[in-house]
Write a protein that holds these residues in place. Structure first.
Motif, PDB file in Angstrom:
ATOM      1  N   HIS A  10       0.984  -1.250  -0.027  1.00 36.84           N
ATOM      2  CA  HIS A  10       0.050  -0.093  -0.019  1.00 36.84           C
ATOM      3  C   HIS A  10       0.846   1.164   0.100  1.00 36.84           C
ATOM      4  CE1 HIS A  10      -3.076  -2.706   2.052  1.00 36.84           C
ATOM      5  NE2 HIS A  10      -2.987  -2.788   0.998  1.00 36.84           N
ATOM      6  N   ARG A  11       2.127   1.123   0.480  1.00 35.37           N
ATOM      7  CA  ARG A  11       3.233   2.149   0.452  1.00 35.37           C
ATOM      8  C   ARG A  11       2.413   3.600   1.331  1.00 35.37           C
ATOM      9  NH1 ARG A  11       5.409   2.026  -5.480  1.00 35.37           N
ATOM     10  NH2 ARG A  11       6.176   0.075  -5.563  1.00 35.37           N
ATOM     11  N   GLU A  12       1.894   2.973   2.490  1.00 32.68           N
ATOM     12  CA  GLU A  12       1.677   4.326   3.257  1.00 32.68           C
ATOM     13  C   GLU A  12       2.247   4.445   4.595  1.00 32.68           C
ATOM     14  OE1 GLU A  12      -2.783   4.667   3.948  1.00 32.68           O
ATOM     15  OE2 GLU A  12      -3.463   3.911   1.951  1.00 32.68           O
ATOM     16  N   LEU A  13       3.178   3.352   4.671  1.00 30.36           N
ATOM     17  CA  LEU A  13       4.176   3.513   5.927  1.00 30.36           C
ATOM     18  C   LEU A  13       5.435   3.901   5.249  1.00 30.36           C
ATOM     19  CD1 LEU A  13       3.464   0.341   8.094  1.00 30.36           C
ATOM     20  CD2 LEU A  13       2.947   2.658   8.425  1.00 30.36           C
ATOM     21  N   ASN A  14       6.072   4.761   5.964  1.00 35.14           N
ATOM     22  CA  ASN A  14       7.594   5.050   5.475  1.00 35.14           C
ATOM     23  C   ASN A  14       8.347   5.393   6.738  1.00 35.14           C
ATOM     24  OD1 ASN A  14       6.838   8.026   6.017  1.00 35.14           O
ATOM     25  ND2 ASN A  14       5.528   7.987   4.223  1.00 35.14           N
ATOM     26  N   ILE A  15       9.509   5.968   6.472  1.00 37.59           N
ATOM     27  CA  ILE A  15      10.487   6.428   7.576  1.00 37.59           C
ATOM     28  C   ILE A  15      10.040   7.411   8.422  1.00 37.59           C
ATOM     29  CG2 ILE A  15      11.776   7.814   6.262  1.00 37.59           C
ATOM     30  CD1 ILE A  15      13.310   5.196   8.904  1.00 37.59           C
ATOM     31  N   LYS A  16       9.248   8.561   7.848  1.00 39.09           N
ATOM     32  CA  LYS A  16       8.604   9.426   8.712  1.00 39.09           C
ATOM     33  C   LYS A  16       7.369   9.110   9.571  1.00 39.09           C
ATOM     34  CE  LYS A  16       9.925  12.869   5.255  1.00 39.09           C
ATOM     35  NZ  LYS A  16       9.375  13.968   4.241  1.00 39.09           N
TER      36      LYS A  16
END
Length: 426
Positions: A257-263
């Motif tokens: 989903h690419r909704e979690l990232n390092i930020k």
């Protein structure tokens, strides 16, 4: 003397608003000092030994999985699928809310987490569609309580550890009771919304659009199947299933989903660490508390007292349910389960009840405690999500409370609801 010190200090600590875990620890320490037979280091030993448990590792992992799924877009995709299929029914959005809570319950194991994750998405939309604030917030608070009934369930893990009962058996037993509660809430929503004239979504979705929504949410929908199917098939233990759930949630949110990232990944991790820390302190202190009760033979005294009061199967179960409902008004699920399960289980066994069935009864009772004033935590979470005072939530809770109590009676007196799946697989 020791018991008097134990309970008097506990009551005083709770009255002056000491956190529950600390209150239990302080009262246990006071009882140890009053007894004289135990070392003053007893409480510290229990804090360490109680946490040294492989099954308890499931708790922080399920908490982390729930936080990652909420932040990683899993919840909103499940909501979209449910809305496409059920949104046009009378009271459609309310029904969708219940179904989404049931789905999220199958991956989080926490009632408050379910309220926070689902409520933040559905509450603004329901209010925009004309649903009343009291109905909306009371519904999300009640539906969120299914989070501890449908497996995986953190209170079921705690019950299994406290009473040496099969956690896998508890998970199997909670499935049908959770569905029963969900169906009861859906029926309540349908008739109340019909009475209020709250119609469903006017939009009619095509088959292609429905299939597109399912395809977009396929990874979210597969998640409960992997977790519960793996447990029931004996592929992995509940603790290993919790690790699988956490890793799966991370993969879905980050790479699919690419909704979690390092930020933004640190917020769910911090939230899960905070919840886990609080929970483990409660478990450690409650373990010491229950050991002291056992040393003082309090469970035996209570068992003999209730058995002396009545030997009627129905009356004993009604008394136990009444006690649990009262305790649920004033104590959180984790300490209540840790303290009461070793006390009440011998009573249930004395009347021939299966420990797994009794565990489900305890979980459902304490799930009702999530929505019972004055300390029902789901009520506070729902009020915070809706940015409304607590009175707004409690004013609409009674109709849902009736549904929960009816389901509790059915689960209590029809053992097959809980035991059908465990008997088939165990």
């Amino acid at each position: 003397m020791v018991c008097a010190v134990l309970f008097i200090v506990l009551i005083i600590a709770l009255v002056v608003n000491v956190p529950v875990g600390i209150a239990i620890g302080v009262s246990s320490l006071a009882a140890v000092l009053a007894d004289g037979r135990l070392s003053s280091t007893y409480i510290v030993q229990q804090l360490v030994t109680s946490a040294d448990s492989f099954p308890l590792m499931a708790i922080p992992l399920f908490i982390l999985a729930g936080e990652l799924m909420s932040a990683g877009g899993v919840s909103k995709r499940i909501l979209n699928v449910c809305n496409v299929f059920f949104g046009r029914i009378t009271g459609g959005l309310a029904i969708v809310t219940v179904i989404v809570c049931m789905f999220f319950a199958a991956v989080s194991g926490s009632g408050p987490a379910t309220v926070a994750a689902v409520g933040s998405m559905v509450v603004p939309t329901m209010l925009e569609k004309g649903y009343s604030k009291s109905f909306t917030l009371a519904l999300i608070a009640t539906a969120g309580s299914i989070g501890v009934v449908i497996p995986p369930s953190i209170p079921m893990v705690i019950y299994g550890v406290s009473t040496s009962t099969s956690i896998s058996g508890m998970f199997m037993a909670g499935f049908l009771p959770g569905i029963l509660i969900g169906i009861g809430l859906i029926i309540c929503c349908y008739f109340y919304c019909k009475k209020q004239g709250w119609k469903g979504d006017d939009r009619r979705y095509t088959v292609k659009e429905k299939m597109a929504a399912v395809w977009d949410a396929k990874w979210a929908l597969i998640n409960p199947v992997i977790i519960l199917g793996g447990i029931y098939a004996g592929i992995f233990t509940p603790t290993e299933a919790a690790a699988v759930a956490a890793v799966y949630a991370f993969i879905c949110g980050t790479f699919i989903h690419r909704e979690l990232n390092i930020k933004n990944i640190f917020d769910p991790i911090a939230a899960s660490c905070s919840t886990t820390g609080t929970t483990m302190v409660i478990i450690g202190c409650a373990t010491a508390f229950t050991k002291i009760l056992t040393i003082q033979r309090i469970p035996d005294m209570i068992t003999k007292g209730i058995s002396g009061l009545t030997t009627n199967y129905v009356l004993i179960l009604l008394l136990i349910n009444l006690l649990l409902l009262i305790v649920g008004c004033f104590m959180d699920t984790t300490p209540a389960m840790m303290v009461l399960s070793p006390i009440l289980l011998p009573i249930a066994l004395s009347i021939g009840m299966n420990p797994i069935h009794f565990g489900v009864i305890m979980v459902v009772n304490l799930a009702i405690g999530f929505i019972t004033p004055p300390l029902g935590i789901n009520l506070f979470v729902a009020a915070r999500v809706g940015r409304e005072p607590l009175e707004t939530v409690t004013s609409g809770i009674m109709r849902f409370m009736v549904v929960m109590l009816i389901c509790l009676m059915l689960i209590t007196f029809i053992p097959a609801i809980s035991m059908l799946i465990p008997n088939a697989f165990m």
